[in-house]
Design a protein around this motif. Structure first.
Motif, short mmCIF file in Angstrom:
data_model
loop_
_atom_site.label_atom_id
_atom_site.label_comp_id
_atom_site.label_asym_id
_atom_site.label_seq_id
_atom_site.Cartn_x
_atom_site.Cartn_y
_atom_site.Cartn_z
N ASN A 1 10.02 5.38 2.68
CA ASN A 1 10.94 5.62 3.78
C ASN A 1 10.40 4.91 5.02
OD1 ASN A 1 12.94 6.60 5.34
ND2 ASN A 1 12.20 8.72 5.38
N PHE A 2 11.01 3.81 5.39
CA PHE A 2 10.46 3.02 6.49
C PHE A 2 10.77 3.64 7.84
CE2 PHE A 2 10.48 0.00 3.06
CZ PHE A 2 9.25 -0.59 3.23
N GLY A 3 9.75 3.74 8.66
CA GLY A 3 9.92 4.35 9.97
C GLY A 3 10.66 3.45 10.93
N GLU A 4 10.47 2.17 10.79
CA GLU A 4 11.15 1.27 11.70
C GLU A 4 11.68 0.05 10.95
OE1 GLU A 4 7.97 -1.37 13.74
OE2 GLU A 4 7.34 0.69 14.03
N LEU A 5 12.65 -0.57 11.57
CA LEU A 5 13.38 -1.64 10.90
C LEU A 5 12.82 -3.00 11.33
CD1 LEU A 5 15.88 -2.02 9.09
CD2 LEU A 5 17.23 -2.17 11.16
N THR A 6 11.58 -3.28 10.92
CA THR A 6 11.01 -4.57 11.30
C THR A 6 10.35 -5.21 10.09
OG1 THR A 6 8.86 -3.65 11.86
CG2 THR A 6 10.47 -3.74 13.64
N ALA A 7 10.26 -6.53 10.13
CA ALA A 7 9.60 -7.25 9.05
C ALA A 7 8.13 -6.85 8.99
CB ALA A 7 9.74 -8.75 9.26
N THR A 8 7.53 -6.59 10.16
CA THR A 8 6.11 -6.22 10.19
C THR A 8 5.85 -4.92 9.43
OG1 THR A 8 6.17 -7.13 12.40
CG2 THR A 8 4.13 -6.05 11.76
N SER A 9 6.73 -3.92 9.63
CA SER A 9 6.50 -2.65 8.94
C SER A 9 6.64 -2.82 7.44
CB SER A 9 7.45 -1.58 9.48
OG SER A 9 8.77 -1.84 9.09
N LEU A 10 7.55 -3.70 7.03
CA LEU A 10 7.73 -3.98 5.60
C LEU A 10 6.47 -4.65 5.03
CD1 LEU A 10 9.79 -4.21 3.16
CD2 LEU A 10 10.23 -6.50 4.00
N LEU A 11 5.97 -5.66 5.74
CA LEU A 11 4.80 -6.41 5.26
C LEU A 11 3.57 -5.52 5.22
CD1 LEU A 11 5.50 -9.70 7.22
CD2 LEU A 11 5.73 -9.37 4.76
N THR A 12 3.43 -4.65 6.21
CA THR A 12 2.29 -3.74 6.25
C THR A 12 2.30 -2.83 5.03
OG1 THR A 12 2.40 -3.80 8.64
CG2 THR A 12 1.10 -2.04 7.68
N GLU A 13 3.48 -2.32 4.68
CA GLU A 13 3.61 -1.43 3.55
C GLU A 13 3.32 -2.16 2.23
OE1 GLU A 13 4.06 1.75 4.28
OE2 GLU A 13 3.73 2.19 2.15
N ILE A 14 3.83 -3.38 2.13
CA ILE A 14 3.57 -4.18 0.92
C ILE A 14 2.06 -4.35 0.73
CG2 ILE A 14 3.68 -6.53 -0.01
CD1 ILE A 14 6.48 -6.78 1.05
N THR A 15 1.37 -4.68 1.80
CA THR A 15 -0.06 -4.94 1.71
C THR A 15 -0.81 -3.66 1.36
OG1 THR A 15 0.40 -6.33 3.59
CG2 THR A 15 -1.86 -6.24 2.87
N ARG A 16 -0.39 -2.56 1.96
CA ARG A 16 -1.07 -1.29 1.71
C ARG A 16 -0.95 -0.89 0.24
NH1 ARG A 16 1.20 2.52 5.73
NH2 ARG A 16 -0.13 1.39 7.17
N ARG A 17 0.20 -1.17 -0.34
CA ARG A 17 0.44 -0.69 -1.71
C ARG A 17 -0.02 -1.66 -2.79
NH1 ARG A 17 4.32 3.92 -2.28
NH2 ARG A 17 4.18 4.74 -0.19
N ASN A 18 -0.40 -2.86 -2.40
CA ASN A 18 -0.79 -3.86 -3.40
C ASN A 18 -2.11 -4.52 -3.03
OD1 ASN A 18 1.95 -4.15 -5.06
ND2 ASN A 18 2.43 -4.01 -2.88
N PRO A 19 -3.15 -3.69 -2.81
CA PRO A 19 -4.38 -4.25 -2.25
C PRO A 19 -5.01 -5.32 -3.14
CG PRO A 19 -4.71 -1.99 -2.97
CD PRO A 19 -3.24 -2.26 -3.06
N LYS A 20 -4.94 -5.12 -4.45
CA LYS A 20 -5.64 -6.08 -5.31
C LYS A 20 -4.81 -7.34 -5.54
CE LYS A 20 -8.70 -2.84 -7.45
NZ LYS A 20 -8.74 -1.78 -8.42
N MET A 21 -3.57 -7.11 -5.92
CA MET A 21 -2.72 -8.24 -6.24
C MET A 21 -2.51 -9.15 -5.04
SD MET A 21 1.04 -8.11 -7.90
CE MET A 21 2.11 -8.13 -6.51
N LEU A 22 -2.55 -8.56 -3.88
CA LEU A 22 -2.14 -9.31 -2.70
C LEU A 22 -3.25 -9.53 -1.70
CD1 LEU A 22 1.41 -8.07 -2.04
CD2 LEU A 22 0.67 -10.37 -2.59
N TRP A 23 -4.42 -9.83 -2.20
CA TRP A 23 -5.50 -10.04 -1.24
C TRP A 23 -5.16 -11.16 -0.28
CZ3 TRP A 23 -8.04 -14.68 -0.97
CH2 TRP A 23 -7.80 -15.57 -2.04
N GLU A 24 -4.27 -12.05 -0.72
CA GLU A 24 -3.88 -13.16 0.17
C GLU A 24 -3.18 -12.65 1.43
OE1 GLU A 24 -2.83 -12.89 -3.02
OE2 GLU A 24 -2.64 -14.86 -3.98
N LEU A 25 -2.60 -11.47 1.32
CA LEU A 25 -1.84 -10.96 2.46
C LEU A 25 -2.68 -10.13 3.42
CD1 LEU A 25 1.53 -9.89 0.81
CD2 LEU A 25 1.21 -11.65 2.54
#
Lengths: 58, 392
Positions: free
Chosen positions: B364-388
């Protein structure tokens, strides 16, 4: 030379933005290509509608 | 037109109009020129914008708001939806604009503040004296002219020439531009409360397709493709394919094309007597492609710095460096994050995009921004997405 199909062109300016020779100008609602053009074809690639074409002479 | 002004602004899009208005508010003598015969037309834009983010620049008016949306949905290649929404009263609710009217309202605002506006007037070169930009050469209704100015502000968009004439390299690589095509379509059946985004290498390599509501069952339906990923299939062909699949029953009322810089901002946006703003300075967000707000932010800062420089009688690069310091503190961080994300996401195969979508689909996203989306992606995919990792 680069040939512009004026009927296709949507005069968006993308070709001007990518031209490494500063040879393209978007004047009001048409595109002009100057003799600085080196026919690199980058503008042909970027055009969203395929309005530009390299035409080889002869 | 007079022979001389304090500030001359080239291009009457949102960035140029706000720069002109801001400079005029400070009591400067301002000329704003637009090469087209008509402000705001033809449109080259999907017209989505955050409601709060435009508030500082113009009083909201229903005449330029086509639709109000409560959220955005992003669809991964396998159709998984990520929903980012808020209560309709929330601060990040979005507008879909009517740019033709919005741009005119902004230009009118500049004119009413005291800026002189001229349409069908284009710059053809700069006057440069002793290393300082001192005005422009131009053409108005077929007649050549020269006009002097202490400061020139280049707001001339993706096709910017002003920067190049001053020796600033603004050339975009094919991997740094989205090539876009859009239809305004009527009578299509879709959820009018959301802006929808579709990602995937089949639909839009290195970009996305979108459906943004315009009210009255109309929508902007478009596709943007990364320039380096386009072959003989052009943006317009991707669009036709998308429309055939998603909304083939609709009627096309308008076709819009455009190029959107996704390079991240220019390294150098000033020189003696010159500042570049908005798309001309490549200020568009490399992930969303949104450029309106950053154009207005940088236009405003440029207008303020111009006033200060002119009051001190110093238009040197050193004096104008305040413009760079201020725009960097305002938007550089978010542009950097988006640029990193673009580098990673545009190279991902569809399977990986789907995995990302699955990992955050119930968030459930708190705010409607690309940054909040990217932050969540990174938080949930720490290994796969070390590039991020740069995104956090």
């Amino acid at each position: 030379m680069i040939v512009i199909n004026r009927h296709k062109c949507g005069h968006c300016g993308a070709c001007v933005g990518v031209c490494p020779e500063n040879a393209i100008d978007l004047v009001d609602a048409w595109v002009e290509i100057s003799d600085k053009c080196i026919e690199c074809g980058i503008c042909v690639k970027v055009c969203p509608v395929g309005a530009l074409e390299i035409q080889h002479e002869g | 037109m007079k022979d001389e002004y304090d500030v001359l602004v080239v291009g009457a899009g949102p960035g140029g109009s706000i720069a002109a208005k801001t400079a005029a508010e400070h009591g400067l003598d301002v000329l704003l020129i637009e090469k087209r015969a008509e402000i705001g037309n033809p449109v080259r834009c999907a017209e989505g914008v955050g409601k709060e983010s435009i508030k500082p620049f113009i009083e909201s008016d229903p005449s330029w708001i086509s639709a109000e949306v409560k959220g955005a949905r992003i669809y991964s290649p396998d159709g998984t939806a990520i929903e980012m929404s808020e209560d309709i009263a929330g601060p990040e609710v979005g507008y879909v604009l009517e740019r033709k009217i919005f741009d005119r309202a902004l230009t009118l605002q500049a004119a009413r503040t005291g800026a002189e506006v001229m349409v069908k007037t284009r710059a053809t070169g700069l006057i440069i004296e002793n290393g300082f930009v001192r005005g422009i050469r131009g053409e108005h209704f077929g007649d050549d002219f020269t006009v002097r100015a202490n400061i020139v502000i280049g707001a001339d968009g993706v096709e910017s020439k002003v920067g190049r004439w001053a020796g600033i390299n603004t050339t975009l690589k094919l991997s740094d531009i989205e090539t876009c095509a859009e239809f305004l379509m009527a009578d299509i059946d879709f959820d009018q409360d959301y802006c929808d985004f579709y990602v995937g290498n089949e639909i839009a390599p290195g970009g996305y397709a979108w459906i943004f509501p315009k009210g009255k069952h109309e929508a902007n339906v478009g596709v943007g493709v990364l320039g380096s990923r386009v072959g003989s299939t052009k943006a317009i062909h991707f669009l036709k394919k998308f429309v055939d699949k998603s909304c083939s029953d609709g009627h096309i009322l308008e076709i819009i094309v455009g190029g959107v810089p996704v390079s991240g901002p220019l390294e150098r946006t000033i020189t003696n007597g010159l500042m570049l703003v908005g798309d001309a300075a490549r200020m568009t967000d490399p992930i969303t492609g949104g450029g309106i707000v950053n154009a207005m932010i940088t236009g405003q800062i440029a207008g303020e710095v111009a006033a200060k420089a002119i009051s001190k009688g110093d238009t040197s690069t050193k004096m104008l460096s305040e413009y760079e310091t201020r725009w960097k503190s305002a938007i550089e961080d978010s542009l950097d994050k988006s640029l990193h994300a673009k580098e990673v996401l545009t190279k991902m195969p569809d399977g990986q995009l789907d995995m990302l979508a699955h990992s955050i689909k119930d968030v459930n996203f708190g705010e409607l921004t690309a940054t909040s989306l990217l932050t969540e992606i990174t938080r949930r995919n720490p290994k796969m997405l070390w590039e991020l990792r740069h995104l956090l």
